[in-house]
Design an enzyme around this catalytic site. Structure first.
Site, PDB file in Angstrom:
ATOM      1  N   ARG A  16      -6.740 -23.380 -10.903  1.00 50.08           N
ATOM      2  CA  ARG A  16      -5.814 -23.001  -9.823  1.00 50.08           C
ATOM      3  C   ARG A  16      -5.198 -21.623 -10.048  1.00 50.08           C
ATOM      4  NH1 ARG A  16      -6.146 -22.371  -5.394  1.00 50.08           N
ATOM      5  NH2 ARG A  16      -7.218 -24.370  -5.412  1.00 50.08           N
ATOM      6  N   LYS A  51       5.233  -1.395  -2.565  1.00 51.79           N
ATOM      7  CA  LYS A  51       5.636  -2.724  -2.086  1.00 51.79           C
ATOM      8  C   LYS A  51       4.644  -3.755  -2.610  1.00 51.79           C
ATOM      9  CE  LYS A  51       7.613  -0.725   2.100  1.00 51.79           C
ATOM     10  NZ  LYS A  51       7.452  -0.574   3.564  1.00 51.79           N
ATOM     11  N   LYS A  83      13.558  10.775   0.288  1.00 53.34           N
ATOM     12  CA  LYS A  83      13.651  10.165   1.614  1.00 53.34           C
ATOM     13  C   LYS A  83      15.005  10.468   2.248  1.00 53.34           C
ATOM     14  CE  LYS A  83      11.182   6.434   2.048  1.00 53.34           C
ATOM     15  NZ  LYS A  83      10.723   5.019   1.994  1.00 53.34           N
ATOM     16  N   GLU A 115      10.166  12.952   3.044  1.00 51.58           N
ATOM     17  CA  GLU A 115      10.012  12.178   4.276  1.00 51.58           C
ATOM     18  C   GLU A 115      10.684  12.893   5.433  1.00 51.58           C
ATOM     19  OE1 GLU A 115      10.712   7.609   4.751  1.00 51.58           O
ATOM     20  OE2 GLU A 115      12.584   8.624   5.254  1.00 51.58           O
ATOM     21  N   ASP A 137       7.256   9.787   9.119  1.00 52.56           N
ATOM     22  CA  ASP A 137       7.631   8.380   9.139  1.00 52.56           C
ATOM     23  C   ASP A 137       7.821   7.865  10.562  1.00 52.56           C
ATOM     24  OD1 ASP A 137       8.344   5.936   7.831  1.00 52.56           O
ATOM     25  OD2 ASP A 137      10.442   6.356   8.288  1.00 52.56           O
TER      26      ASP A 137
END
Length: 202
Positions: A16, A51, A83, A115, A137
């Protein structure tokens, strides 16, 4: 995909966990390949983001590469990304530009990306020396084209925000160099993979 040999008890104990890893990583690689294929003839590179699942960053970023994408940053140490919050913290564009100038002097070989939330910011940032990449962005393709028309000093452009399999080709057609997609690691569906035992005599 993989062949393992051993005692049935040992294989089934690990099954598993092994399948969970494989299913998740294959899902990331598959989704990345779908985005790469969706680009068509356009030369933009598909990038991941930071992320990632805690503890699995190296594996998930390897899966992106296996799917034909490229890695953006592994951490805060290998590239500077400034940013909107940095812009506020540094007291506006003047302080922002001064910090970039100092950073370029202190670490001449590190890449610096900034950004831009809108065309006005993009125009201002293009005039700041020391920037390698401008991240556009959540801009529409028409806005991206306007920003790219201002390109100078070999600045690269990256598109990010709201990128889907349905619009990635239109984004790539603007001429951006990179397209970063957090969904590669946050929204990839696990691939259904199973284990089948075969008895080996002896």
């Amino acid at each position: 995909m993989i062949e393992v040999r051993g005692l049935a008890r040992s294989i089934l104990k690990a099954e598993r966990v092994a399948l969970n890893f494989l299913q998740r990583l294959c899902g990331i690689a598959t989704l990345t390949r779908q985005f790469v294929d969706a680009l068509g003839k356009h030369s933009a590179k598909i990038l991941d983001t930071r992320k990632t699942t805690p503890g699995l960053r190296a594996l998930e970023k390897a899966a992106v590469v296996a799917g034909g994408g490229a890695n953006h940053r592994f951490g805060l140490y290998d590239m500077v990304l400034l940013k909107d919050n940095h812009l506020v913290a540094l007291g506006g564009l003047f302080g922002f530009a001064e910090r970039i100038r100092r950073l370029r002097q202190e670490q001449p070989n590190i890449r610096i990306e900034v950004e831009a939330d809108d065309l006005e910011q993009a125009r201002a940032l293009i005039e700041v020396e020391g920037i390698d990449v401008i991240l556009l962005d959540n801009m529409a393709p028409a806005q991206m084209r306007e920003a790219l028309a201002l390109r100078k000093n070999n600045i690269k452009f990256e598109a990010s925000g709201g990128i889907t399999l349905q619009n990635v080709k239109r984004v790539a057609a603007t001429g951006v160099d990179y397209i970063s997609i957090g969904a590669l690691t946050t929204a990839a569906r696990a691939i259904d993979i199973g284990l089948e035992l075969t008895h080996v005599p002896g």
